[in-house]
Scaffold this motif. Sequence first.
Motif, PDB file in Angstrom:
ATOM      1  N   MET A 153      -7.550   3.076  -4.906  1.00 17.18           N
ATOM      2  CA  MET A 153      -8.557   4.120  -5.122  1.00 17.18           C
ATOM      3  C   MET A 153      -9.608   3.651  -6.132  1.00 17.18           C
ATOM      4  O   MET A 153     -10.809   3.875  -5.956  1.00 17.18           O
ATOM      5  CB  MET A 153      -7.884   5.411  -5.606  1.00 17.18           C
ATOM      6  CG  MET A 153      -7.024   6.091  -4.531  1.00 17.18           C
ATOM      7  SD  MET A 153      -6.022   7.456  -5.177  1.00 17.18           S
ATOM      8  CE  MET A 153      -7.282   8.714  -5.444  1.00 17.18           C
TER       9      MET A 153
ATOM     10  N   LYS B 223      -1.463   2.388  -4.445  1.00 22.11           N
ATOM     11  CA  LYS B 223      -2.398   3.339  -3.831  1.00 22.11           C
ATOM     12  C   LYS B 223      -3.468   3.750  -4.830  1.00 22.11           C
ATOM     13  O   LYS B 223      -4.654   3.836  -4.508  1.00 22.11           O
ATOM     14  CB  LYS B 223      -1.642   4.574  -3.327  1.00 22.11           C
ATOM     15  CG  LYS B 223      -0.829   4.362  -2.065  1.00 22.11           C
ATOM     16  CD  LYS B 223      -0.175   5.660  -1.622  1.00 22.11           C
ATOM     17  CE  LYS B 223       0.615   5.469  -0.330  1.00 22.11           C
ATOM     18  NZ  LYS B 223       1.285   6.720   0.109  1.00 22.11           N
TER      19      LYS B 223
ATOM     20  N   THR C  84      -9.008  -0.357   0.080  1.00 20.30           N
ATOM     21  CA  THR C  84      -9.766   0.627  -0.693  1.00 20.30           C
ATOM     22  C   THR C  84      -9.422   2.025  -0.186  1.00 20.30           C
ATOM     23  O   THR C  84      -9.199   2.218   1.005  1.00 20.30           O
ATOM     24  CB  THR C  84     -11.294   0.426  -0.564  1.00 20.30           C
ATOM     25  OG1 THR C  84     -11.698   0.671   0.795  1.00 20.30           O
ATOM     26  CG2 THR C  84     -11.705  -0.970  -0.965  1.00 20.30           C
ATOM     27  N   LYS C  85      -9.359   2.959  -1.101  1.00 20.17           N
ATOM     28  CA  LYS C  85      -9.114   4.362  -0.759  1.00 20.17           C
ATOM     29  C   LYS C  85     -10.188   5.223  -1.427  1.00 20.17           C
ATOM     30  O   LYS C  85     -10.830   4.814  -2.386  1.00 20.17           O
ATOM     31  CB  LYS C  85      -7.723   4.797  -1.238  1.00 20.17           C
ATOM     32  CG  LYS C  85      -6.565   3.985  -0.655  1.00 20.17           C
ATOM     33  CD  LYS C  85      -6.464   4.120   0.850  1.00 20.17           C
ATOM     34  CE  LYS C  85      -5.300   3.312   1.404  1.00 20.17           C
ATOM     35  NZ  LYS C  85      -5.261   3.334   2.899  1.00 20.17           N
ATOM     36  N   GLN C  86     -10.370   6.417  -0.886  1.00 22.61           N
ATOM     37  CA  GLN C  86     -11.367   7.324  -1.452  1.00 22.61           C
ATOM     38  C   GLN C  86     -10.955   7.732  -2.863  1.00 22.61           C
ATOM     39  O   GLN C  86      -9.867   8.262  -3.075  1.00 22.61           O
ATOM     40  CB  GLN C  86     -11.508   8.571  -0.570  1.00 22.61           C
ATOM     41  CG  GLN C  86     -12.629   9.502  -0.976  1.00 22.61           C
ATOM     42  CD  GLN C  86     -14.013   8.875  -0.780  1.00 22.61           C
ATOM     43  OE1 GLN C  86     -14.186   7.962   0.024  1.00 22.61           O
ATOM     44  NE2 GLN C  86     -14.998   9.371  -1.506  1.00 22.61           N
TER      45      GLN C  86
ATOM     46  N   SER D 105       0.823  -1.218   0.000  1.00 21.89           N
ATOM     47  CA  SER D 105       0.000   0.000   0.000  1.00 21.89           C
ATOM     48  C   SER D 105       0.855   1.265   0.000  1.00 21.89           C
ATOM     49  O   SER D 105       0.342   2.356  -0.230  1.00 21.89           O
ATOM     50  CB  SER D 105      -0.950   0.017   1.201  1.00 21.89           C
ATOM     51  OG  SER D 105      -0.242   0.152   2.419  1.00 21.89           O
TER      52      SER D 105
ATOM     53  N   LYS E 103     -10.308  -0.945   4.765  1.00 20.86           N
ATOM     54  CA  LYS E 103      -9.799   0.417   4.969  1.00 20.86           C
ATOM     55  C   LYS E 103      -8.378   0.546   4.437  1.00 20.86           C
ATOM     56  O   LYS E 103      -7.892   1.644   4.184  1.00 20.86           O
ATOM     57  CB  LYS E 103      -9.858   0.783   6.457  1.00 20.86           C
ATOM     58  CG  LYS E 103     -11.286   0.932   6.984  1.00 20.86           C
ATOM     59  CD  LYS E 103     -11.318   1.356   8.436  1.00 20.86           C
ATOM     60  CE  LYS E 103     -12.760   1.525   8.927  1.00 20.86           C
ATOM     61  NZ  LYS E 103     -12.832   1.940  10.349  1.00 20.86           N
TER      62      LYS E 103
END
Length: 272
Positions: free
Chosen positions: A143, A139, A250-252, A133, A247
Amino acid sequence: CRDPKGEIQIKTFFYNTWIQKLPFLNLPIVRGFLNMVQMINLGSKALNYSIDIAFPEEKPTEASNGFLSSLFAILNIILSIALAIFLFKFLPLLITTFLENYFPSLKANYLLFNTTDSIFKILIFLTYLFLISQIKQIKRLFMYHGAEHMAVFNYEAKEKLSVDNTMKQPRLHPRCGTSFVLFVFVASIFVYMFIPKNPNFWSNLIYRITFLPIIAGLSFEILKLAGKYSSNPILKLISMPGLALQKITTKQPTPDQAAVAIVALQATLDLE
């Protein structure tokens, strides 16, 4: 996926329909393992396609592209399985077997032995996820993973598929493959209880690898139930560790990434 010019490109990959056509392959447990194999295969093909789009200058010639892509996909699957067996079968069992020399309770209590083995699997998995990550490209991949979940939530909420509606959805989904991995680790504790413990390390390892299809199939069924009955208190409790793990995986996403997820989902829905 987006090409270097920022335009969204679409390529469709299909499941092998013979699995659905043959009743005995669609039985509980059996269908779970076969679905896992297909997901690995399709995921590998999709990643290879996205690499070809992102780096068109490195794409092979048309004549060799099909053969090389197929060969690369097969090698990628073989290496992925080999790495997974080493990290999540060989290494945890080796550590737990070594600890038997210092903790007699591990040798006397098979449930404790299997639980310790699974704890090491989870620790190795968490360490692996944390390390990858930190990579910039991963990363960005995470997303897109978040965008995928949010687009699915948008669809399941029966709202119009749009960037605005997708961006307001949660990114943690109970049917995620990340949860599936945790279910595999936990299910193995109980499945291995039915395998007589062998004093030989390599025999133990072979037995555990042999039972992996059953564990994967069982975990798949649990994952389906957790997604279908997400409001059930027991299944909700079972899903919590997997949701917490998401968490990390997955990222925003950005609105541009949400748009890609919507196009991918819509393309899938148009085939139904």
